[in-house]
Write a protein that holds these residues in place. Sequence first.
Motif, PDB file in Angstrom:
ATOM      1  N   TYR A   2      47.576 -77.712 110.716  1.00  0.00           N
ATOM      2  CA  TYR A   2      46.684 -78.042 109.608  1.00  0.00           C
ATOM      3  C   TYR A   2      47.171 -77.321 108.351  1.00  0.00           C
ATOM      4  O   TYR A   2      47.947 -76.364 108.407  1.00  0.00           O
ATOM      5  CB  TYR A   2      45.257 -77.588 109.920  1.00  0.00           C
ATOM      6  N   ASP A   3      46.659 -77.770 107.213  1.00  0.00           N
ATOM      7  CA  ASP A   3      47.024 -77.118 105.953  1.00  0.00           C
ATOM      8  C   ASP A   3      46.452 -75.696 105.918  1.00  0.00           C
ATOM      9  O   ASP A   3      45.363 -75.440 106.426  1.00  0.00           O
ATOM     10  CB  ASP A   3      46.445 -77.903 104.767  1.00  0.00           C
ATOM     11  N   LYS A  39      51.194 -75.275 115.528  1.00  0.00           N
ATOM     12  CA  LYS A  39      51.815 -76.593 115.712  1.00  0.00           C
ATOM     13  C   LYS A  39      51.030 -77.438 116.711  1.00  0.00           C
ATOM     14  O   LYS A  39      50.971 -78.650 116.588  1.00  0.00           O
ATOM     15  CB  LYS A  39      53.256 -76.430 116.205  1.00  0.00           C
ATOM     16  N   LEU A  40      50.459 -76.781 117.692  1.00  0.00           N
ATOM     17  CA  LEU A  40      49.652 -77.503 118.681  1.00  0.00           C
ATOM     18  C   LEU A  40      48.220 -77.713 118.198  1.00  0.00           C
ATOM     19  O   LEU A  40      47.381 -78.240 118.913  1.00  0.00           O
ATOM     20  CB  LEU A  40      49.638 -76.738 120.010  1.00  0.00           C
ATOM     21  N   ARG A  41      47.955 -77.278 116.978  1.00  0.00           N
ATOM     22  CA  ARG A  41      46.618 -77.394 116.361  1.00  0.00           C
ATOM     23  C   ARG A  41      45.549 -76.671 117.180  1.00  0.00           C
ATOM     24  O   ARG A  41      44.406 -77.123 117.259  1.00  0.00           O
ATOM     25  CB  ARG A  41      46.263 -78.868 116.142  1.00  0.00           C
TER      26      ARG A  41
END
Lengths: 264, 790
Positions: A2-3, A39-41
């Motif tokens: 996410y941002d 990366k995997l949120r």
Amino acid sequence: MYDFAYHKPATLADAVKLLAADPDAKAVSGGHTLIPALKLRLNKPSALVDLSGIAEMKGIRREGGALVIGALTRHAEVAESAEVKAAIPALAYLAAHIGDVQVRNRGTLGGSVSNNDPAADYPAAVLGLGATVHTSKRKIAADDFFLGMFTTALEPDEILVAISFPIPEKAGYAKMKNPASRYVMAGAFVSKGPMGVRVAINGAGPCVFRQSAMEAALAAQWSPEAVAGIKQDADGLNSDIHGSAEYRAHLVTVMAKRAVAAAG
Amino acid sequence: MNLVTPFEGIGASVKRKEDLRFLSGRGQYTDDINRPGQAYAFILRSPHAHARIAGIETAKAAAMPGVLAVYTSADLAGIGGLPCGWQIHNKDGTPMAEPKHPVLAEGKVRHVGDPVAVVIAETRARARDAAEAVLVDYEVLPAVASMAAAQAPGAPLVHEGVAGNLCYDWHIGDAAQVEAAFAKAAHRVVFETTNNRLVPNAMEPRCAVGDYDTATGEHTLYTTSQNPHVIRLLMGAFVLNIPEAKLRVVAPDVGGGFGSKIYHYAEEAIVTWAAAKLGRPVKWTADRSESFVSDAHGRDHVTRAELALDAEGRFLALKVSTQANMGAYLSTFAPCVPTYLYATLLAGVYTTPAIYAEVKAVFTNTVPVDAYRGAGRPEATFLLERLVDVAAKRCGFDRVELRRKNFISPDAFPYQTPVALQYDSGNYHATLDAALATADWAGFEARRAEAKARGRLRGIGISTYLEACGIAPSAVVGSLGARAGLYEVGTIRVHPTGSVTVLTGAHSHGQGHETTFAQLVADKLGVPIANVEVVHGDTAKVPFGMGTYGSRSLAVGGSAMDKAMDKIIAKGKKIAAHLMEASVEDIEFDRGTFRVAGTDKAKSLTEISLAAYVPHNYPIEELEPGLEETAFYDPKNFTYPGGCHIAEVEIEPETGRVHLVNFTAVDDVGRVINPMIVEGQVQGGVAQGVGQALLEGCVYDADGQLLSGSMLDYTMPRADDLAPVSVATHTTLCTHNPLGVKGCGEVGAIGSPPAVINAVVDALRDWGVEHIEMPATPQKIWSIIHGKSC
């Protein structure tokens, strides 16, 4: 991922300020745990505070009877440090066997210890040597630092700055790796020195812990045989597809024996 | 003389032409392809193993920034399901159950990872953001995550129309003959085993880019495929209804397949369809987590076998009952794997005169299962080679001598097995003897004693295997249910100045075809391999070919090239005869030079090719200009590589950890074109076989959640898990293809798992252990040692 906002403060004080101002910000150094999680949120921080530019958190130095290692010191630096190899070879050995080359060239002491992954290597050395954790606020004894799975005494705006490892007479480390992840499935860091006889077990339980029966046995007689007959209670240990609690309990004894043998 | 110097032809270990670009990061993989205006697709997948979809709310996601479209199955009206390429018939002659495999889930999801919706956006991150805003109303249903659960009375149905979750109940062989043989047997040995489910994990995750030319109406799909023509046929004809002339499929450099990139996957159809719908190129790239739940898995059999022996140890009969997990849907070639690629191999290298096998294929709420390196033959080999060891132990025979006693003799070829196959050549005694010598089998007990002194348990294990590859005669496989031909095509294009372009329907995704195929040309036409380019993987360039799997590229694709080169030479002789004013019968050709027999008159291939393209002095009345020939080669039989693998292991009794300490492979792969490449192929195959034996296990929980869904939990083999692998070959030539080749791509993965497990069992011989299921993990070994103190 996410941002998120990104900050790279140059001083410890600025880093603390940034973390204090934003409860959803997270500190990052080597990033080898946090970045994959992003990366995997699995994690959604509002901001990353990159500590890698803070000079006062770097370096390895000897102070009296202790080695003080800055939080930003990478595993490879600890592994290759002549100072560490001379003073606490077991610590250099441990660092040389964390993850793989890529992990050792990025991952940092402070990151690993702050994260307190039950399967990480460094917490075993910190607890097994009776080290002292220096933070942006205070000094914390190893025995008071590791509170539970991925949980430490650090407060949200508190940054681990350095760790002071008392130099032992003897120390040794042995671990059984998870065949897939190569994280620690059961490990033992043993030492004898200014902090007494200590046995720290990692990988096996939800948090690194001291094995007092083994410590007592080693205090009476420092030899692999002294711990060979001491069984670890499987109750409360981790269990997964690679290792049941019973298997891990068995490995604790085997690794403690090997660690004492390595310590000499 | 125009001999290639240094020698680059058949038998030379020349370095691989393709490695410069691979090793210097200049390969061109599908994800390296970016088309102008490209958008990105993210596939929303089911988190549940089994659930009814009560509704999907996409409006919020569709309104998010950068989002171009959100599609569900409701948008795909008129689009077909993913077809299955092989139809098996039940014992009673009725066809297998073949439920629809929708591109996007229709009303129900059937495994974790089942595609539910696709979001297309300006960036991959925006697409993923929006996918999180798609609201799927799942009504979770009880799942069947194992074959046992799926076959239990009253089990939930994966597909409503498929009773008992049974895809098919098939058999082969003569049951009455087998029963008669069992009735007079001195020994009957029952053995049960599970062949563990594996996740292929090619280094390059799957990727697909769809492109559409609005001016010409032409569709292009760039995809990570082992067989682009097969994808074009399946997707064009059965899913999207696009004429082949309007559909181009390109499979550029592909980073490993191992079978998992044979199949036509939903994502290929989605990006191709969406690109036309949106008028924008669309790319989808899997991440590793997605690969675990969307690439077809491998193996997953449960088997009970019984072997009948006479008093001297001769195998009299074998009966086998296997359950094979199909997963939630039929992947492209899934039905043929546990039948015609498995049960037909149950004779192995032995003279067992009577064999009967029955196979039940079962649907479960798991990722579809299909061919994975070896495909059926590793399952058959593991069963046989463990069974022989168990029989030797129970009946008191030496395990090597029992094998030798039952080998098909070298003079018995062609050999007809009782399970359909006819072996053309082989010498199992020779490969056995060579492997025993290389591995110093005779000296093992001394090594075991030495290891024991160090506190280690040492064991040695053997496997004498056979496989069938070079697939396959089209008429034969057609009669067995294949919905495709399995020939291969090769075009040899000799350019005016004598360099050569080879077009092949085979596809290289790590095998080194660009080198091996160039060596065929160097050997036959005398053209240096630097002047030979091999083109593959593009339906716009290459005639319709069937691709690479089943170790077929050289045996079938190479044979097609060889036939095409024969045509080149025949035409070249006519041109040479004209130029040298001789009769065609008097022209001889050897590696690049046409000669008039018995004279010093000669023309090089370059002179002939120049004459063919500049036909000023040319027999134009009888002969067309140009020097380009195509051959389609349909093999007459499977090929039958075989050999002997020997593994040596040491076990740490305290931890149960198995160390592979030595591995010997002596394989008969037919004629060897490039020994270095063969060695690499065998070593890679052995690494995967060792992975299956010791490390890799795909684990679902009872609810159908994948517990081994990442490399944190799924153990891929690493360098320090392996040992030096000694590779040697002993050649008997294939008798029915022009090159005499058999294939080497899968032998390592087929022969090695039972050798390793036989070694582990041998190491634990003092514990009376008879069998250990794969993977033989430290925990499993420790449990055995711990549970049965010796």
